[in-house]
Motif scaffolding. Structure first.
Motif, PDB file in Angstrom:
ATOM      1  N   ASN A   1       5.668  90.782  13.152  1.00 14.43           N
ATOM      2  CA  ASN A   1       4.684  89.893  12.533  1.00 14.43           C
ATOM      3  C   ASN A   1       5.310  88.932  11.537  1.00 14.43           C
ATOM      4  O   ASN A   1       4.783  88.691  10.460  1.00 14.43           O
ATOM      5  N   THR A   2       6.490  88.435  11.894  1.00 16.27           N
ATOM      6  CA  THR A   2       7.155  87.430  11.063  1.00 16.27           C
ATOM      7  C   THR A   2       7.028  86.073  11.757  1.00 16.27           C
ATOM      8  O   THR A   2       7.413  85.942  12.915  1.00 16.27           O
TER       9      THR A   2
ATOM     10  N   THR B   1       6.645  80.066  18.905  1.00 13.38           N
ATOM     11  CA  THR B   1       5.258  80.529  18.955  1.00 13.38           C
ATOM     12  C   THR B   1       5.043  81.386  20.204  1.00 13.38           C
ATOM     13  O   THR B   1       3.960  81.443  20.736  1.00 13.38           O
ATOM     14  N   ARG B   2       6.102  82.046  20.650  1.00 15.75           N
ATOM     15  CA  ARG B   2       6.018  82.885  21.848  1.00 15.75           C
ATOM     16  C   ARG B   2       4.702  83.629  21.940  1.00 15.75           C
ATOM     17  O   ARG B   2       4.035  83.616  22.948  1.00 15.75           O
ATOM     18  N   ASN B   3       4.388  84.315  20.857  1.00 21.33           N
ATOM     19  CA  ASN B   3       3.181  85.131  20.896  1.00 21.33           C
ATOM     20  C   ASN B   3       2.142  84.671  19.901  1.00 21.33           C
ATOM     21  O   ASN B   3       1.218  85.396  19.579  1.00 21.33           O
ATOM     22  N   GLY B   4       2.342  83.475  19.402  1.00 18.67           N
ATOM     23  CA  GLY B   4       1.408  83.016  18.371  1.00 18.67           C
ATOM     24  C   GLY B   4       0.476  81.966  18.924  1.00 18.67           C
ATOM     25  O   GLY B   4       0.585  81.541  20.061  1.00 18.67           O
ATOM     26  N   ARG B   5      -0.422  81.545  18.083  1.00 21.86           N
ATOM     27  CA  ARG B   5      -1.361  80.512  18.464  1.00 21.86           C
ATOM     28  C   ARG B   5      -0.643  79.167  18.446  1.00 21.86           C
ATOM     29  O   ARG B   5       0.174  78.897  17.574  1.00 21.86           O
ATOM     30  N   ARG B   6      -0.941  78.324  19.423  1.00 20.31           N
ATOM     31  CA  ARG B   6      -0.357  76.983  19.414  1.00 20.31           C
ATOM     32  C   ARG B   6      -1.409  76.001  18.934  1.00 20.31           C
ATOM     33  O   ARG B   6      -2.209  75.507  19.721  1.00 20.31           O
TER      34      ARG B   6
ATOM     35  N   GLY C   1       0.639  70.134  27.785  1.00 23.77           N
ATOM     36  CA  GLY C   1       0.860  70.968  28.959  1.00 23.77           C
ATOM     37  C   GLY C   1       1.255  72.387  28.596  1.00 23.77           C
ATOM     38  O   GLY C   1       0.963  73.333  29.308  1.00 23.77           O
ATOM     39  N   ALA C   2       1.943  72.559  27.461  1.00 21.70           N
ATOM     40  CA  ALA C   2       2.389  73.886  27.042  1.00 21.70           C
ATOM     41  C   ALA C   2       1.317  74.619  26.243  1.00 21.70           C
ATOM     42  O   ALA C   2       1.578  75.675  25.680  1.00 21.70           O
ATOM     43  N   GLY C   3       0.134  74.035  26.163  1.00 20.48           N
ATOM     44  CA  GLY C   3      -0.961  74.748  25.513  1.00 20.48           C
ATOM     45  C   GLY C   3      -1.215  74.320  24.077  1.00 20.48           C
ATOM     46  O   GLY C   3      -2.060  74.892  23.395  1.00 20.48           O
TER      47      GLY C   3
ATOM     48  N   ARG D   1      -2.933  72.155  21.382  1.00 19.54           N
ATOM     49  CA  ARG D   1      -4.211  71.458  21.513  1.00 19.54           C
ATOM     50  C   ARG D   1      -4.357  70.273  20.573  1.00 19.54           C
ATOM     51  O   ARG D   1      -5.256  69.468  20.698  1.00 19.54           O
TER      52      ARG D   1
ATOM     53  N   ALA E   1      -3.951  68.679  30.296  1.00 14.67           N
ATOM     54  CA  ALA E   1      -4.578  69.919  29.839  1.00 14.67           C
ATOM     55  C   ALA E   1      -5.691  70.329  30.798  1.00 14.67           C
ATOM     56  O   ALA E   1      -6.031  71.507  30.899  1.00 14.67           O
TER      57      ALA E   1
ATOM     58  N   ASP F   1     -10.758  69.392  25.446  1.00  8.81           N
ATOM     59  CA  ASP F   1     -10.668  70.047  24.144  1.00  8.81           C
ATOM     60  C   ASP F   1      -9.282  69.853  23.533  1.00  8.81           C
ATOM     61  O   ASP F   1      -8.581  70.815  23.209  1.00  8.81           O
TER      62      ASP F   1
END
Ligand code: SF4
Lengths: 242, 672
Positions: B358-359, B380-385, B421-423, B425, B461, B465
């Motif tokens: 969680n860092t 942001t592998r596992n984080g919100r983009r 394209g990579a998410g 927003r 996208a 949105d």
């Protein structure tokens, strides 16, 4: 393109809940509950406590805070609960966490949580108010006038505007003593937790209403104890007992 | 009212401060006691041969509110570097809010350090780090509260030396009346040099008083003492010359440059405030300098050459800093972080190392290319983009050639397409208004660009949105850049141009609702421009506006343009120059600029040539990747730019969280 969801396994589950008592002393009485929350999360990380986290993109460590003292007041009896993913030795957690927090936020006691909600064990608080440049005799008179009243309406600003409430009924007891210095008086009050909570500053407002009492300097306020209220013995019971 | 507290030097005044804390907003900012802060013995340095004390004591000030000042890397580094010295100590002080200022004046409580609540006037040096000129009025408040005379000329033997640093010290002239000295460039080595010199002078019994210690500092060639220089003016108001008025003082003062960043791994133990601050994370500086040569960019010009920290050095700093602070986010700091020669290995290495802890990792980079997005994706592998920021800075291809930001419109569109394209927003685009040679058309092109961004984004996208925010502010010409000669656009013209742009963005309803528009009006930029390229005659303006009540000029709710203009009008009366003369006037090649005697390493001839190239819309390459274009910095430093690659990688090892070993029950039981 589909919305992204977190990959990987869900966070490990909580296996133990710990309750913590801490003190907020000296200059750190000026920290707010939010300041404390930030400091605590960092201290937990530094000390390596294996915290349980919520799932999702923004995992949060599972911590619950209870009834923090207002900013500016010291306390010997603040509480929170944490959930961890391994069985831990409470005393080891206490010393590690105490080392990781700044001086003045001192971890006093860690126990494994007994059943039931922590909040249910926090029914009343004992507050101490130290007044400078006031003689105990004068304070005693004011306090007697307050105790003699059935109700004393006070009002205070809340997030949603000004509210009025009774500051007398929740006060279960009050005692005045002389301080070591003769120009110093100490008031101790026991207050039942109600909604809205009657705080020491509300008691002070009430004193000024019943007897036009205006201390030259605001008192130094400390919460000495917090716990269940025992009607029969008229005492506060440690929330970690029983 | 003058401060009235009496007591031993170095004594804590917390008892006097405490009653005020009950009555101010956010009292926690005044109490100190942060994790990793230090209070040293006032006499830690002991005494010289004849019993003279030799401890050198620095009060370090960041002249803004605590919440802004505490995370400042410069101050944090100097604080730690100085406190590591056995015979020096450093404490911090920040600008107090107006509510506290009133109470302090009422009760005679002076400006104090937050660490030991010692009076600032008790220290030997008050070091003030200015990232922006808008902190000048806060300096005057602090001096006044401290009981230190505002004017250097009025200070006595018991007053601290007031020394400025930070980017603003590349033109210290506007505050020449108020400072005793300025240190230009990197501070960490420089403060140690100054400390040694001051310590020796103290141990000798302070021969010759403050004038002598200032002279010794000036003779090193790396400390500017304005009182030792004389400025003559031409009848038309321009400067005729700036010359030393004291023997042994150099004609030009050089900047300090730390060449081996790996030898300076600071901050090792970042300060962790209890109070909320503007950066809730720790930062590791991954390199210093920038070679892209954007012509508007003072930071890029004055911090040359590029010096990289090694990938392993960065890895150690991140690990040590996280251990010492418990922060949940690390920023990999620099002027253009994606330009580190091993950035891909670094981001991957760190993302692997801290996976599951969680860092968070962040990389301030606004480079407009696909590579930048790969990096952001990795972090942001596992984080919100949520949002990505790019800085094309100029709206049209033409103006981007003028400023040397080599991005074509198609590059930009390709880049944002890759981001959506990579998410991601939300895409934020940074621009400037009022660049040299700019017309309305250049700025209106931003609206076209933003529309193409939205259309492309919706397409890749596959939904509507997505958002794009255009953020734009007025350009302020800065010293030591090719645009130091340029005319600044007036506040009225800036505002008019921004207004047209807003209308153009709103005109197209279909995409307009997906475009956010954020802008800064032109007025604060004029004051910043006045102070940036000003000379000694502005001292009177700064003092006047401060007397008229100016405080916290970097905060829109405190800033008053009218107050500044009215003060300038009065204070500049009879000089023949005015605000427009300093801001919207173009300078000529032969004009002596107020900062010419501060040597940033860049050749003035080279800057002038680059200015002419800008007007010709000719670009220069990045000297990091292509041959040198002779800006002058490297030969003068006797070095080449210091970059990798080192070829090393980070091992996926971390001790973060290892503290739990002592707490786990079975282990504790086995150990017992
Ligand atoms: S890339 Fe350009 S704007 Fe950014 S720091 Fe370098 S020179 Fe300045």
């Amino acid at each position: 393109m589909a919305k992204r969801t977190p990959e990987g396994p869900p966070p490990p589950p909580a296996v133990q809940k710990l309750r913590v008592r801490y003190a907020r002393r000296g200059r750190l009485r000026f920290s707010s509950t939010r300041d404390f929350a930030r400091a605590l999360e960092r201290a937990l990380r530094r000390s390596g406590v294996p915290m349980a986290y919520s799932a999702g993109f923004h995992p949060h460590p599972k911590i619950s805070y209870a009834n923090g003292a207002p900013t500016g007041m010291a306390s010997e009896a603040e509480f929170f609960e944490i959930s961890v993913t391994e069985q831990l030795d409470p005393e080891q957690v206490r010393s590690a966490l105490d080392d990781a927090l700044p001086d003045g936020i001192d971890i006093l006691d860690v126990v494994e949580a007994a059943p039931g909600a922590l909040a249910d064990r926090l029914e009343a608080s004992r507050w101490q108010m130290v007044f400078h440049d006031i003689e105990s005799g004068e304070l005693e008179q004011v306090v007697q006038a307050f105790l003699a009243a059935d109700t004393v309406e006070v009002s205070r600003m809340f997030k949603r505007g000004r509210k009025s409430f009774d500051a007398r009924q929740p006060v279960l007891g009050a005692r005045v003593e002389a301080g070591e210095d003769p120009r110093c008086a100490i008031l101790t009050v026991v207050v039942r937790h109600t909604t809205p909570a009657v705080r020491p500053d509300d008691v002070l407002t009430a004193l000024s209403l019943v007897a036009s009492f205006a201390p030259p300097r605001p008192p130094l306020v400390t919460r000495l104890a917090q716990g269940r209220w025992d009607e029969t013995t008229a005492e506060i019971i440690d929330p970690f007992d029983g | 009212m003058a401060p009235t507290l009496v007591g031993m030097p170095g004594e804590s005044h917390f008892a006097a401060l405490e009653p005020l804390l009950e009555r101010v907003t956010k009292p926690i900012q005044y109490v100190g006691g942060e994790l990793n802060s230090t209070v040293k013995d006032w006499n830690c340095g002991g005494y010289g041969p004849k019993g003279d004390e030799r401890t050198v004591r620095w009060a370090l000030m960041y002249p803004d509110a605590y919440e802004v000042g505490l995370p400042n890397q410069g101050v944090m580094i100097l604080y730690e570097v100085l406190n590591e010295q056995p015979d020096a100590l450093a404490e911090r002080t920040y600008a107090v809010w107006p509510d506290m200022e009133v109470l302090m004046r009422e009760r005679g409580v002076p400006q104090l350090s937050v660490d030991g609540h010692r009076a600032v006037r008790d220290f030997d040096v008050l070091g003030i780090s200015f990232s922006t000129e808008l902190g000048y009025t806060n300096m005057l408040t602090a001096l006044d509260l401290a009981g230190i005379p505002l004017h250097a000329a009025d200070r006595g033997e018991d007053d601290p030396l007031v020394v400025m640093g930070g980017h603003a010290s590349f033109n210290p002239e506007p505050v020449a009346d108020f400072i005793d000295a300025a240190i230009v460039g990197d501070g960490e080595e420089a403060v140690l040099g100054a400390t040694e010199l001051i310590g020796e002078w103290k141990a000798e019994g302070r021969p010759g008083g403050r004038r002598e210690v200032l002279r010794r500092l000036a003779e090193t060639g790396g400390v500017y003492v304005p009182a030792f220089y004389e400025v003559d003016y031409l009848p038309d108001g321009r400067i005729q010359r700036v010359a030393p008025a004291e023997t042994g003082v150099p004609w030009r003062v050089g900047k300090h440059t730390v060449m081996e960043l790996d030898e300076w791994p600071y901050p090792k133990a970042p300060l962790v405030p209890l109070a909320e601050s503007v950066h809730e994370r720790m930062s590791v500086e991954i390199f210093r300098g920038c070679t892209r040569g954007c012509r508007f960019c003072q930071a890029g010009m004055i911090t040359r050459p590029v010096r990289e920290r090694s990938i392993t050095g960065i890895g150690e700093m991140v690990e040590q800093g996280l251990q010492a602070s418990g922060f949940e986010e690390v920023g990999l700091l620099s002027l253009s972080s994606a330009d580190h020669s091993e950035i891909a290995d670094l981001t991957k290495g760190l993302a692997d190392r801290y996976e599951g802890t969680n860092t968070g990792l962040s990389l301030p980079s606004t480079r407009v290319d696909a590579f930048n997005i790969d990096l952001a994706n990795e972090l942001t592998r596992n984080g919100r983009r949520s949002g990505l920021t790019f800085a094309p800075e100029g709206g049209s291809e033409r103006i981007r050639k003028v400023i040397n930001k080599m991005v074509s419109e198609d590059d930009l569109i390709r880049t944002v397409a890759a981001a959506y394209g990579a998410g991601w927003r939300q895409v934020k685009l940074y621009f400037m208004c009022g660049l040299p040679t700019e017309t309305d058309e250049d700025v209106l092109q931003i609206a076209e660009l933003a529309k193409r961004v939205i259309e492309t984004g919706r397409e890749v996208a596959g939904h509507n949105d997505i958002r794009c925010t255009v953020s734009i502010g007025g350009f302020v010409p800065k010293p030591h850049t090719p645009f130091q000669w340029a005319a600044q656009l007036s506040a009225e013209d800036t505002d008019a141009r921004l207004h047209k742009l807003r209308e153009a963005i709103r005109a197209d309803k279909k995409v307009g609702r997906s475009i956010g528009f954020r802008y800064h009006d032109g007025k604060p930029g004029i004051v910043e421009g006045l102070l940036s390229r000003g000379d000694r005659r502005l001292g009177r303006v700064i003092e006047q506006v401060w007397r008229d009540g100016a405080r916290f000029d970097g905060w829109s709710e405190h800033f008053s343009y009218e107050r500044w203009m009215s003060a300038a009008e009065r204070a500049l009366e009879g000089t023949g120059v005015d605000v427009a003369w300093y801001t919207t006037r173009e300078r000529g090649e032969s004009e002596v600029l107020p900062w010419d005697h501060i040597d940033s390493g860049l050749d003035k001839e080279w800057l002038w040539q680059d200015w002419l190239d800008a007007l010709d819309e000719t670009e220069v390459e990045d000297c990091r990747w292509t041959p040198c274009f002779d800006c002058g910095v490297c030969p003068q430093m006797g070095t080449d730019i210091e970059i990798g690659p080192t070829g090393k990688t980070l091992l996926p090892l971390t001790v973060l969280g290892s503290g739990k070993q002592t707490m786990v029950r079975e282990q504790a039981a086995r150990g017992a």
